[in-house]
Design a protein around this motif. Structure first.
Motif, PDB file in Angstrom:
ATOM      1  N   THR A  98       0.835  -1.207   0.000  1.00  0.00           N
ATOM      2  CA  THR A  98       0.000   0.000   0.000  1.00  0.00           C
ATOM      3  C   THR A  98       0.864   1.249   0.000  1.00  0.00           C
ATOM      4  N   TYR A  99       1.914   1.252   0.827  1.00  0.00           N
ATOM      5  CA  TYR A  99       2.784   2.429   0.880  1.00  0.00           C
ATOM      6  C   TYR A  99       3.536   2.615  -0.435  1.00  0.00           C
ATOM      7  N   LEU A 100       4.048   1.542  -1.006  1.00  0.00           N
ATOM      8  CA  LEU A 100       4.759   1.655  -2.284  1.00  0.00           C
ATOM      9  C   LEU A 100       3.822   2.162  -3.379  1.00  0.00           C
ATOM     10  N   ALA A 101       2.579   1.717  -3.354  1.00  0.00           N
ATOM     11  CA  ALA A 101       1.602   2.207  -4.331  1.00  0.00           C
ATOM     12  C   ALA A 101       1.410   3.708  -4.179  1.00  0.00           C
ATOM     13  N   PHE A 102       1.294   4.161  -2.932  1.00  0.00           N
ATOM     14  CA  PHE A 102       1.144   5.589  -2.639  1.00  0.00           C
ATOM     15  C   PHE A 102       2.352   6.377  -3.147  1.00  0.00           C
ATOM     16  N   GLU A 103       3.558   5.929  -2.786  1.00  0.00           N
ATOM     17  CA  GLU A 103       4.783   6.624  -3.201  1.00  0.00           C
ATOM     18  C   GLU A 103       4.914   6.658  -4.717  1.00  0.00           C
ATOM     19  N   ASN A 104       4.679   5.512  -5.358  1.00  0.00           N
ATOM     20  CA  ASN A 104       4.812   5.438  -6.810  1.00  0.00           C
ATOM     21  C   ASN A 104       3.790   6.318  -7.511  1.00  0.00           C
ATOM     22  N   LYS A 105       2.576   6.333  -6.993  1.00  0.00           N
ATOM     23  CA  LYS A 105       1.527   7.162  -7.591  1.00  0.00           C
ATOM     24  C   LYS A 105       1.883   8.646  -7.475  1.00  0.00           C
ATOM     25  N   CYS A 106       2.380   9.055  -6.307  1.00  0.00           N
ATOM     26  CA  CYS A 106       2.796  10.453  -6.111  1.00  0.00           C
ATOM     27  C   CYS A 106       3.942  10.817  -7.043  1.00  0.00           C
ATOM     28  N   PHE A 107       4.913   9.917  -7.150  1.00  0.00           N
ATOM     29  CA  PHE A 107       6.063  10.154  -8.024  1.00  0.00           C
ATOM     30  C   PHE A 107       5.616  10.276  -9.472  1.00  0.00           C
ATOM     31  N   LEU A 108       4.769   9.361  -9.899  1.00  0.00           N
ATOM     32  CA  LEU A 108       4.305   9.384 -11.283  1.00  0.00           C
ATOM     33  C   LEU A 108       3.580  10.689 -11.590  1.00  0.00           C
TER      34      LEU A 108
END
Length: 157
Positions: A98-108
């Protein structure tokens, strides 16, 4: 690198998954993320001394500094805690995926204007990924989109 791209593609494809949780998340500072990685590695129900033991493999940690970071992670909603005897134990509230999804989405969104194509092109042009990585990504996309002959679901138009 390819597995990260595949994970990022999956996140973008399923943007509504975990929306409530993702809206409440905040980006973790590096030290707090380092602590969470140790906890994710071991799993829920981990005590302070076990966390310190994992972290000490990279560098020696001060126990009071570690406890401060753990308290911050509780306040941020990443962990819950309970006491059993002399030991404090921690349970995971926000899992690593869940956290990686959040970080990746923000980065993208922040860096690549929500464009996976721009991200992949940038990685390829900077020699961060190879033609073989692109081929693996193309195979993943083919398998997980309409081109997958094993996918029996249909979307209504």
């Amino acid at each position: 690198m390819t597995s990260q791209l595949l994970q990022l593609y999956d996140i973008v494809k399923h943007t509504n998954v975990g929306v409530d949780i993702m809206q409440k998340l905040t980006r973790l500072p590096d030290t707090e993320l380092e602590v969470m990685k140790a906890i994710w590695q071991k799993g829920t129900g981990i005590c302070t001394s076990e966390i310190k033991q994992i972290l000490d493999k990279q560098r020696i940690w001060n126990i009071s500094a570690l406890q401060t970071l753990l308290n911050r992670l509780i306040k941020r909603g990443f962990l819950t805690t309970y006491k059993n005897g002399k030991n404090k134990y921690y349970n995971i509230v926000v899992d690593e995926k869940t956290y990686l999804a959040f970080e990746n989405k923000c980065f993208l969104k922040k860096v690549n204007e929500n464009s996976v194509t721009k991200l992949v092109a940038s990685l390829y042009q900077s020699n961060s990924i190879t033609k073989n990585d692109l081929k693996e990504l193309a195979e993943f996309i083919e398998k997980n989109t309409e081109g997958d002959e094993h996918d029996n679901t249909t979307e209504s138009i």
